[in-house]
Motif scaffolding. Structure first.
Motif, PDB file in Angstrom:
ATOM      1  N   MET A  45       0.748  -1.209   0.073  1.00 17.94           N
ATOM      2  CA  MET A  45      -0.058  -0.063  -0.162  1.00 17.94           C
ATOM      3  C   MET A  45       0.807   1.349   0.014  1.00 17.94           C
ATOM      4  N   GLU A  46       0.106   2.330  -0.278  1.00 17.60           N
ATOM      5  CA  GLU A  46       1.195   3.667  -0.173  1.00 17.60           C
ATOM      6  C   GLU A  46       1.549   3.890   1.363  1.00 17.60           C
ATOM      7  N   GLU A  47       2.904   4.250   1.397  1.00 21.29           N
ATOM      8  CA  GLU A  47       3.636   4.494   2.485  1.00 21.29           C
ATOM      9  C   GLU A  47       2.890   5.614   3.398  1.00 21.29           C
ATOM     10  N   ALA A  48       2.631   6.370   2.853  1.00 23.85           N
ATOM     11  CA  ALA A  48       2.311   7.877   3.471  1.00 23.85           C
ATOM     12  C   ALA A  48       1.146   7.510   4.708  1.00 23.85           C
ATOM     13  N   PRO A  49       0.068   7.303   4.324  1.00 25.78           N
ATOM     14  CA  PRO A  49      -1.041   7.037   5.084  1.00 25.78           C
ATOM     15  C   PRO A  49      -0.761   6.083   6.016  1.00 25.78           C
ATOM     16  N   ALA A  50      -0.058   5.048   5.806  1.00 23.76           N
ATOM     17  CA  ALA A  50       0.438   3.954   7.035  1.00 23.76           C
ATOM     18  C   ALA A  50       1.122   4.778   8.073  1.00 23.76           C
ATOM     19  N   ALA A  51       2.351   5.506   7.547  1.00 21.83           N
ATOM     20  CA  ALA A  51       2.992   6.246   8.475  1.00 21.83           C
ATOM     21  C   ALA A  51       2.429   7.018   9.246  1.00 21.83           C
ATOM     22  N   ARG A  52       1.520   7.835   8.724  1.00 19.79           N
ATOM     23  CA  ARG A  52       0.696   8.800   9.363  1.00 19.79           C
ATOM     24  C   ARG A  52       0.038   8.216  10.448  1.00 19.79           C
ATOM     25  N   LEU A  53      -0.389   7.060  10.290  1.00 20.17           N
ATOM     26  CA  LEU A  53      -1.526   6.280  11.314  1.00 20.17           C
ATOM     27  C   LEU A  53      -0.710   6.098  12.547  1.00 20.17           C
ATOM     28  N   HIS A  54       0.715   5.631  12.181  1.00 21.86           N
ATOM     29  CA  HIS A  54       1.376   5.301  13.671  1.00 21.86           C
ATOM     30  C   HIS A  54       1.781   6.775  14.170  1.00 21.86           C
ATOM     31  N   GLN A  55       1.809   7.900  13.339  1.00 19.31           N
ATOM     32  CA  GLN A  55       2.134   9.112  13.926  1.00 19.31           C
ATOM     33  C   GLN A  55       0.970   9.603  14.580  1.00 19.31           C
ATOM     34  N   VAL A  56      -0.219   9.490  14.254  1.00 20.01           N
ATOM     35  CA  VAL A  56      -1.404   9.970  14.842  1.00 20.01           C
ATOM     36  C   VAL A  56      -1.624   9.185  15.924  1.00 20.01           C
ATOM     37  N   MET A  57      -1.527   7.782  16.213  1.00 20.22           N
ATOM     38  CA  MET A  57      -1.516   7.238  17.252  1.00 20.22           C
ATOM     39  C   MET A  57      -0.571   7.938  18.323  1.00 20.22           C
ATOM     40  N   ARG A  58       0.513   8.140  18.095  1.00 20.02           N
ATOM     41  CA  ARG A  58       1.412   8.454  19.099  1.00 20.02           C
ATOM     42  C   ARG A  58       0.938   9.991  19.591  1.00 20.02           C
ATOM     43  N   ALA A  59       0.290  10.719  18.582  1.00 19.51           N
ATOM     44  CA  ALA A  59      -0.009  12.246  19.082  1.00 19.51           C
ATOM     45  C   ALA A  59      -1.223  12.044  19.670  1.00 19.51           C
TER      46      ALA A  59
END
Length: 192
Positions: A45-59
Motif C-alpha cells: 500500500m501507499e507508505e504515507a497514510p500507513a506512516a501517518r496512522l502510526h504518527q497519529v496514534m502517538r499524538a
C-alpha cells in the motif's frame, strides 16, 4: 510513490479498536487520510497514510502508544509466521542452534526489508550479534522525540526471532531518527 506492507496498519487497527473503540479509530484513520483499510491480498500500500496512522496514534494516545505499537508489532510477526515464511524454512530454523539460525533469519529479513521500511533505507549491520538499521524511517519521519519511537518494528523483529531462533529474544531500538540519529538502530539480544 513509496509503498509499504499493509500489515503496518492492518495489525494496528484491531489493537487501537480494543484500546480506544471504533469511534476513536475512525477519527485516527481520518486524520491519517485512510478512508478504507487496504486489502492484504492486493499487496503493498501507499507508505504515507500507513506512516501517518502510526504518527497519529502517538499524538492522540501518547501514554499508551508504545504498548499499542508493541502489540501491533507482535501481531504482525504472528501474521508473517502464519502466512509469509514457509513451514519448511521455519522448521529448519527452529532445529538449528541460535548462533546459526539468527544470522540466516537476519539475512532473510534484510532481503524482504522493502515490505516494512518503505522508502527508508535498510541495512543489516551485523548478523551476530544481530543489528539492523533503517535510515530515513518513514514511520517516524518528521517527528522529534527524546526516546526511540519504533516500537512496532522492534516488536516485529523480536517476535520473529523468538519464534524461529529460540525463546527469549528481545529487540531494543537503541537510536531513532526521531531523536536525531542517522538511522533507527535495532539490536537483538537473547536472554538466558
Amino acid at each position: 510513490m513509496a509503498k509499504i506492507g499493509p500489515n503496518a496498519i492492518l495489525q494496528l487497527v484491531p489493537v487501537l479498536e480494543d484500546a480506544a473503540g471504533p469511534d476513536a479509530v475512525a477519527h485516527m484513520l481520518a486524520l491519517a487520510g485512510l478512508s478504507d483499510l487496504p486489502d492484504p491480498e492486493e499487496g503493498l500500500m501507499e507508505e504515507a497514510p500507513a506512516a501517518r496512522l502510526h504518527q497519529v496514534m502517538r499524538a492522540e494516545m501518547p501514554d499508551v502508544a508504545p504498548m499499542l505499537a508493541d502489540a501491533a508489532g507482535r501481531r504482525t510477526g504472528d501474521y508473517i509466521l502464519a502466512n509469509r515464511i514457509p513451514p519448511a524454512a521455519q522448521a529448519v530454523l527452529k532445529c538449528l542452534p541460535a548462533r546459526l539460525a539468527a544470522p540466516m533469519l537476519a539475512k532473510a529479513v534484510a532481503k524482504h526489508a522493502w515490505t516494512f521500511c518503505g522508502s527508508g533505507v535498510f541495512r543489516l549491520v551485523s548478523t551476530w550479534p544481530v543489528v539492523f538499521e533503517i535510515a530515513d524511517n518513514p514511520v517516524v519521519r518528521g517527528e522529534h522525540a527524546a526516546t526511540p519511537l519504533c516500537h512496532w518494528h522492534a516488536a516485529v523483529f523480536g517476535r520473529l526471532f523468538s519464534a524461529l531462533c529460540g525463546p527469549g529474544w528481545h529487540c531494543a531500538e537503541v537510536g531513532c531518527c526521531a531523536q536525531g540519529a542517522r538511522a533507527c538502530r535495532f539490536e537483538l539480544v537473547r536472554s538466558g
